[in-house]
Write a protein that holds these residues in place. Structure first.
Motif, PDB file in Angstrom:
ATOM      1  N   UNK A 206       0.842  -1.202   0.000  1.00  0.00           N
ATOM      2  CA  UNK A 206       0.000   0.000   0.000  1.00  0.00           C
ATOM      3  C   UNK A 206       0.876   1.250   0.000  1.00  0.00           C
ATOM      4  N   UNK A 207       1.987   1.195   0.765  1.00  0.00           N
ATOM      5  CA  UNK A 207       2.890   2.339   0.841  1.00  0.00           C
ATOM      6  C   UNK A 207       3.505   2.654  -0.515  1.00  0.00           C
ATOM      7  N   UNK A 208       3.942   1.623  -1.240  1.00  0.00           N
ATOM      8  CA  UNK A 208       4.520   1.843  -2.573  1.00  0.00           C
ATOM      9  C   UNK A 208       3.504   2.520  -3.478  1.00  0.00           C
ATOM     10  N   UNK A 209       2.251   2.073  -3.408  1.00  0.00           N
ATOM     11  CA  UNK A 209       1.206   2.612  -4.275  1.00  0.00           C
ATOM     12  C   UNK A 209       0.947   4.083  -3.985  1.00  0.00           C
ATOM     13  N   UNK A 210       0.674   4.384  -2.694  1.00  0.00           N
ATOM     14  CA  UNK A 210       0.305   5.781  -2.413  1.00  0.00           C
ATOM     15  C   UNK A 210       1.518   6.717  -2.497  1.00  0.00           C
ATOM     16  N   UNK A 211       2.734   6.224  -2.228  1.00  0.00           N
ATOM     17  CA  UNK A 211       3.920   7.077  -2.366  1.00  0.00           C
ATOM     18  C   UNK A 211       4.146   7.431  -3.830  1.00  0.00           C
ATOM     19  N   UNK A 212       3.973   6.444  -4.730  1.00  0.00           N
ATOM     20  CA  UNK A 212       4.140   6.709  -6.158  1.00  0.00           C
ATOM     21  C   UNK A 212       3.091   7.698  -6.651  1.00  0.00           C
ATOM     22  N   UNK A 213       1.828   7.456  -6.287  1.00  0.00           N
ATOM     23  CA  UNK A 213       0.733   8.327  -6.743  1.00  0.00           C
ATOM     24  C   UNK A 213       0.851   9.720  -6.130  1.00  0.00           C
ATOM     25  N   UNK A 275       7.880  16.633   2.565  1.00  0.00           N
ATOM     26  CA  UNK A 275       6.483  16.715   3.032  1.00  0.00           C
ATOM     27  C   UNK A 275       5.790  15.358   2.944  1.00  0.00           C
ATOM     28  N   UNK A 276       5.967  14.659   1.813  1.00  0.00           N
ATOM     29  CA  UNK A 276       5.336  13.341   1.631  1.00  0.00           C
ATOM     30  C   UNK A 276       5.896  12.336   2.626  1.00  0.00           C
ATOM     31  N   UNK A 277       7.213  12.401   2.874  1.00  0.00           N
ATOM     32  CA  UNK A 277       7.821  11.466   3.826  1.00  0.00           C
ATOM     33  C   UNK A 277       7.344  11.737   5.254  1.00  0.00           C
ATOM     34  N   UNK A 278       7.172  12.998   5.604  1.00  0.00           N
ATOM     35  CA  UNK A 278       6.643  13.333   6.933  1.00  0.00           C
ATOM     36  C   UNK A 278       5.225  12.778   7.089  1.00  0.00           C
ATOM     37  N   UNK A 279       4.414  12.953   6.046  1.00  0.00           N
ATOM     38  CA  UNK A 279       3.043  12.430   6.059  1.00  0.00           C
ATOM     39  C   UNK A 279       3.047  10.915   6.173  1.00  0.00           C
ATOM     40  N   UNK A 280       3.949  10.283   5.449  1.00  0.00           N
ATOM     41  CA  UNK A 280       4.045   8.819   5.448  1.00  0.00           C
ATOM     42  C   UNK A 280       4.480   8.288   6.810  1.00  0.00           C
ATOM     43  N   UNK A 283       1.706   9.755   9.830  1.00  0.00           N
ATOM     44  CA  UNK A 283       0.248   9.621   9.760  1.00  0.00           C
ATOM     45  C   UNK A 283      -0.179   8.345   9.032  1.00  0.00           C
ATOM     46  N   UNK A 284       0.280   8.179   7.784  1.00  0.00           N
ATOM     47  CA  UNK A 284      -0.247   7.100   6.950  1.00  0.00           C
ATOM     48  C   UNK A 284       0.277   5.724   7.359  1.00  0.00           C
ATOM     49  N   UNK A 285       1.608   5.555   7.394  1.00  0.00           N
ATOM     50  CA  UNK A 285       2.187   4.230   7.636  1.00  0.00           C
ATOM     51  C   UNK A 285       1.845   3.667   9.013  1.00  0.00           C
ATOM     52  N   UNK A 286       1.884   4.469  10.105  1.00  0.00           N
ATOM     53  CA  UNK A 286       1.474   3.901  11.402  1.00  0.00           C
ATOM     54  C   UNK A 286       0.039   3.393  11.418  1.00  0.00           C
ATOM     55  N   UNK A 287      -0.864   4.049  10.662  1.00  0.00           N
ATOM     56  CA  UNK A 287      -2.263   3.602  10.635  1.00  0.00           C
ATOM     57  C   UNK A 287      -2.435   2.348   9.791  1.00  0.00           C
ATOM     58  N   UNK A 288      -1.605   2.215   8.739  1.00  0.00           N
ATOM     59  CA  UNK A 288      -1.740   1.081   7.824  1.00  0.00           C
ATOM     60  C   UNK A 288      -1.093  -0.171   8.408  1.00  0.00           C
ATOM     61  N   UNK A 289       0.167  -0.052   8.825  1.00  0.00           N
ATOM     62  CA  UNK A 289       0.906  -1.210   9.329  1.00  0.00           C
ATOM     63  C   UNK A 289       0.572  -1.470  10.790  1.00  0.00           C
TER      64      UNK A 289
END
Length: 387
Positions: A206-213, A275-280, A283-289
């Motif tokens: 999921x991380x690869x997908x949303x990071x690319x997009x 900015x994207x890495x801070x968000x990842x 916020x995003x990665x802790x909620x996903x994994x």
């Protein structure tokens, strides 16, 4: 029977770890594809069970699951190669931009240092010759590397198929190593390992997908050339903890410099990546994994370096899930709990030198540290879902 002294047991553990590491180094050609196949087979289990529930024969269910994996990987390779072909088509413009940037850099160095343009040119020519010599030796080494990669890719689907086909036999083999009264603990450990591996690996997809997009999309809106290529390269390199993000930033800057006549796009790329890495990360990665197993930064960095030394890029990718699995096993073992503490992030807020209770190995203390460090226990529902 006389009990073995603690110092002797610890010496045996250290010696065993040394020989285990030696065996891993000697057998990396066998172990790297086998470990990769093990993790991928766990990811394919839900798809395999989906087909089995629809009365597919076992071999066919495994084959269809493998085919779906190959199609997904083929689409990723096609997307990446299409972006590379766009980069190759722009090579004349890239060459012109590189020369312009080098000329500007030469003028700046000439104004700030005693080096003349002729001396700079001589230095560049010398380094170019050294680089060509190095590239020749590197290409010679890559011939063997390509063969090893082809063998790796050829063994991978075979191992995945056999691991799924013989999974019940392998589980029986594991249980037979332990006495009957400890089978419940072994079962809990295996289920928890499966939860950790699946949540981690699916989270990475999921991380690869949303990071690319996300990264590629923002860079495209800004107007950066080769935005999607920068996005997908950074997304994959970001899977390597700490080291990958640095490499992704460097490659992003080099691609932007080579594709632009100005310097502002470089600042835009670095700012967007940050900015994207801070968000990842926050916020995003802790909620996903999730945070069921936290590996401390020291163990992560050492694991990545050791994995890279043993098995190259594959070892760097595999290092974190392997450490996570080892931590689960060590936490469940009375003999090796101290190694689980070493790998984990259950950091006491006070020193054990001051608070003697922190030196004790009890469930209450471990749960207290997990709560302080916001580590979620594996729920019974998650374990039951894997049954």
């Amino acid at each position: 029977m006389k009990e073995i002294p603690l110092t002797v047991r610890r010496s045996i553990e250290i010696t065993g770890l040394f020989f285990l590491g030696w065996i891993v180094v000697l057998g990396k050609g066998l172990l790297a594809p086998l470990l990769m196949a093990f993790f991928i087979s766990i990811m394919l289990l839900p798809l395999y069970r989906f087909f089995r529930n629809r009365k597919f024969p076992e071999a066919l269910a495994i084959g269809v699951s493998l085919l779906a994996l190959i199609v997904a990987l083929g689409l990723i390779v096609w997307f990446f190669s299409s972006q590379i072909s766009i980069l190759i088509r722009d090579f004349p413009a890239i060459q012109k931009n590189v020369m312009r940037h080098l000329t500007a850099l030469s003028s700046w160095l000439g104004s700030k240092t005693p080096w003349s343009s002729q001396e700079q040119l001589k230095f560049i020519n010398e380094q170019s010759n050294n680089l060509l010599t190095y590239a020749g030796s590197l290409l010679g080494g890559l011939a063997g590397g390509v063969t090893g990669t082809l063998i790796f890719l050829g063994l991978l689907p075979i191992y995945i198929f056999l691991l799924l086909f013989y999974r019940n036999l392998l589980l029986r083999f594991v249980f037979l190593w332990f006495p009957r009264d400890s089978h419940e603990g072994v079962e809990d450990t295996l289920r928890e390992m499966q939860v950790i591996i699946k949540s981690y690996l699916f989270g990475l997809l999921i991380q690869i997908t949303y990071m690319t997009v996300l990264l590629g999309g923002i860079l495209m809106i800004i107007g950066i050339k080769h935005a999607l290529l920068i996005g997908i390269i950074f997304a994959f390199l970001n899977l390597i903890p700490y080291v990958g993000a640095l490499l992704g930033n460097i490659i992003g800057v080099l691609l932007t410099l080579a594709s632009s006549e100005e310097l502002w796009p470089v600042v835009a790329v670095l700012g967007t990546i940050a900015a994207v890495q801070f968000l990842d990360n926050n916020i995003l990665m802790p909620r996903i994994v999730g945070s069921k197993v936290k590996i401390n930064a020291l163990a992560t960095i050492v694991g990545v370096i050791v994995g890279g030394e043993i098995a190259g890029i594959a070892g760097m990718f595999l290092s974190l899930p392997i450490i996570a699995v080892l931590k689960v096993v060590f936490d469940r073992s009375e003999q090796f709990k101290q190694w689980g503490v070493l790998f984990g992030d259950e950091r006491p807020s006070r020193s054990p030198m001051e608070i003697p209770v922190l030196r004790w190995d009890t469930k209450a203390i471990r749960k207290k540290l997990e709560r302080e460090n916001e580590i979620e226990p594996t729920t019974k529902k998650e374990k039951d879902n894997l049954s």
